[in-house]
Design a protein around this motif. Structure first.
Motif, PDB file in Angstrom:
ATOM      1  N   TYR A  93       0.836  -1.197   0.000  1.00 54.71           N
ATOM      2  CA  TYR A  93       0.000   0.000   0.000  1.00 54.71           C
ATOM      3  C   TYR A  93       0.873   1.250   0.000  1.00 54.71           C
ATOM      4  O   TYR A  93       0.680   2.167  -0.791  1.00 54.71           O
ATOM      5  N   GLN A  96       2.472   1.898  -3.408  1.00 53.53           N
ATOM      6  CA  GLN A  96       1.524   2.455  -4.383  1.00 53.53           C
ATOM      7  C   GLN A  96       1.266   3.939  -4.106  1.00 53.53           C
ATOM      8  O   GLN A  96       1.233   4.763  -5.017  1.00 53.53           O
ATOM      9  N   LYS A  97       1.077   4.248  -2.833  1.00 54.31           N
ATOM     10  CA  LYS A  97       0.739   5.632  -2.461  1.00 54.31           C
ATOM     11  C   LYS A  97       1.837   6.621  -2.812  1.00 54.31           C
ATOM     12  O   LYS A  97       1.571   7.767  -3.132  1.00 54.31           O
ATOM     13  N   GLU A 100       1.270   7.778  -6.255  1.00 54.78           N
ATOM     14  CA  GLU A 100       0.127   8.706  -6.345  1.00 54.78           C
ATOM     15  C   GLU A 100       0.474  10.082  -5.767  1.00 54.78           C
ATOM     16  O   GLU A 100      -0.011  11.105  -6.230  1.00 54.78           O
ATOM     17  N   MET A 101       1.296  10.079  -4.714  1.00 57.39           N
ATOM     18  CA  MET A 101       1.608  11.338  -4.041  1.00 57.39           C
ATOM     19  C   MET A 101       2.841  12.026  -4.620  1.00 57.39           C
ATOM     20  O   MET A 101       3.153  13.151  -4.236  1.00 57.39           O
ATOM     21  N   GLU A 130       2.366  -0.653 -11.008  1.00 58.74           N
ATOM     22  CA  GLU A 130       0.908  -0.844 -11.022  1.00 58.74           C
ATOM     23  C   GLU A 130       0.192   0.477 -10.712  1.00 58.74           C
ATOM     24  O   GLU A 130      -0.793   0.835 -11.357  1.00 58.74           O
ATOM     25  N   ALA A 131       0.703   1.188  -9.716  1.00 57.15           N
ATOM     26  CA  ALA A 131       0.071   2.462  -9.360  1.00 57.15           C
ATOM     27  C   ALA A 131       0.170   3.453 -10.510  1.00 57.15           C
ATOM     28  O   ALA A 131      -0.809   4.135 -10.840  1.00 57.15           O
ATOM     29  N   GLN A 134      -2.273   2.587 -13.266  1.00 53.87           N
ATOM     30  CA  GLN A 134      -3.677   2.848 -12.943  1.00 53.87           C
ATOM     31  C   GLN A 134      -3.973   4.329 -12.718  1.00 53.87           C
ATOM     32  O   GLN A 134      -5.108   4.754 -12.828  1.00 53.87           O
ATOM     33  N   CYS A 135      -2.964   5.072 -12.338  1.00 61.53           N
ATOM     34  CA  CYS A 135      -3.218   6.461 -11.950  1.00 61.53           C
ATOM     35  C   CYS A 135      -2.785   7.456 -13.012  1.00 61.53           C
ATOM     36  O   CYS A 135      -2.562   8.622 -12.717  1.00 61.53           O
ATOM     37  N   ASP A 136      -2.654   6.987 -14.241  1.00 64.36           N
ATOM     38  CA  ASP A 136      -2.450   7.887 -15.361  1.00 64.36           C
ATOM     39  C   ASP A 136      -1.169   8.688 -15.202  1.00 64.36           C
ATOM     40  O   ASP A 136      -1.121   9.866 -15.533  1.00 64.36           O
TER      41      ASP A 136
END
Lengths: 247, 247
Positions: A93, A96-97, A100-101, A130-131, A134-136
């Protein structure tokens, strides 16, 4: 086109035919049920993102035709994250974060109270990919080999150079908003954030960091929060005040 | 005493003997391998936290003697979280995080683009309790039954009354720091935060919210972030600027 079907590739990306590897082919064929002529996008940190169409589907191998350039790779704000390994599900987790951040480089560190003794760097990297898929997002944070935190303490100036270091310490009495607001208008574009293991830092580590150049201790509120939560919380605050969320 | 062994109880807590329920007894006996005379702490929202010792261990039933009062229940800053149900693993995570980040009440909402159609309120509550047990927190956020977001839009003033509403909208051009800084010195102690599903809000929902009393739209940066990440990010920022992280 299947919505948002994006894959990461370490190959050079340019117009022309590309044969995907076994793992990617399996994912497209068996997981995403891709069909001939479907369009996907493919990206990496170096060449950005491209439209491509599926031109062959075999048992273990799909090929694509890379057609049009979509956009360049995203650029990370230059913030590093040093974090202590935690249990696998939460580490997945956490990894992945960070994508995103928006973290530029991850450094797993073994501190005095780190309970998890091994870390799988490849798995962290898979989670980052993977992140990003999925998160463009068209860039993947780098991941360092794990290192002993004592090594960093002993080589602080060499390791961080003129990078400023935000040290998340549950015993700190400092107001994070005040400290970061004070920094936001100063000319400095290199940052590092240190988040500890579930048991926090030892007094030795804490005193040591506090006496280092360019380090600032901050507290993340009155409640106990887990390491993976702390990572998202401090990155949100950092990106909002200093980093790339600013308008 | 086993370190940090804390259990939540819906019973009245006061000095004296208490027989634990089957689930708690199983957890203490078989998972935590508790022994006679071991000490634990037991807490709830109403009576705070107490030291207790194990006085009997039977097959399906442990009893404890509640001895000393430790501390009163924590008080939540009055912030609600409205969120769209997401897939189970991420919803478990989201639920746990709301406890760590300090939310008073959770409202699952079905928006136009919510893909998950059912929600297990008991499971959310179990996750909240687990987080409180592990994070040294003596209060559990309330959880509302799931509701249709249209109902809230149609009954906005009745539902929120004078509560201010922070609407996390990836299309917003507003600077979250500016907006919340502007609010932080105003006298208002009731807040709600709305975080949408992975697909965001529909234009209808977005326009509708923007025209409501006391609503403010904010953006959480330039990257796509998942709903569970958004919840931690906005709560960190909210608690730091307006809520209970302020020194």
């Amino acid at each position: 086109m299947k919505k948002n079907l994006r894959i990461y590739s370490t190959e050079n990306l340019k117009k022309g035919k590309l044969t995907l590897n076994k793992k990617q082919s399996h994912y497209l064929k068996n997981v995403m049920r891709i069909e001939l002529k479907d369009k996907i996008s493919i990206f990496n940190e170096k060449d950005g993102e491209w439209f491509a169409s599926i031109i062959s589907i075999r048992k273990n191998e799909c090929s694509i035709l890379i057609e049009d350039f979509i956009k360049a790779s995203d650029i990370f704000y230059d913030v590093w994250l040093l974090f202590a390994p935690i249990k696998q599900a939460r580490l997945d987790y956490l990894s992945q974060k960070t994508c995103e951040m928006g973290v530029k480089k991850l450094f797993p560190i073994f501190t005095e109270y780190t309970q998890v003794k091994k870390i799988n760097i490849d798995r962290i990297r898979s989670n980052l990919i993977e992140a990003a898929e999925q998160c463009d997002f068209n860039n993947i944070p780098e991941v360092s080999e794990a290192m002993n935190f004592n090594y960093i303490l002993d080589n602080w100036d060499k390791f961080f150079e003129d990078r400023k270091v935000i040290f998340c310490d549950e015993t700190s009495k400092s107001d994070v908003l005040e400290i970061l607001n004070d920094q936001k208008n100063k000319v400095n574009s290199k940052w590092a954030i240190i988040v500890g293991p579930e048991g926090g830092f030892s007094d030795f580590e804490r005193n040591n960091i506090e006496n280092k150049n360019n380090s600032m201790s901050i507290s993340l509120g009155p409640r106990v929060i887990r390491s993976d939560t702390a990572v998202v919380a401090i990155l949100a605050i950092f990106q909002m005040i200093i980093g790339d969320w600013k308008k």
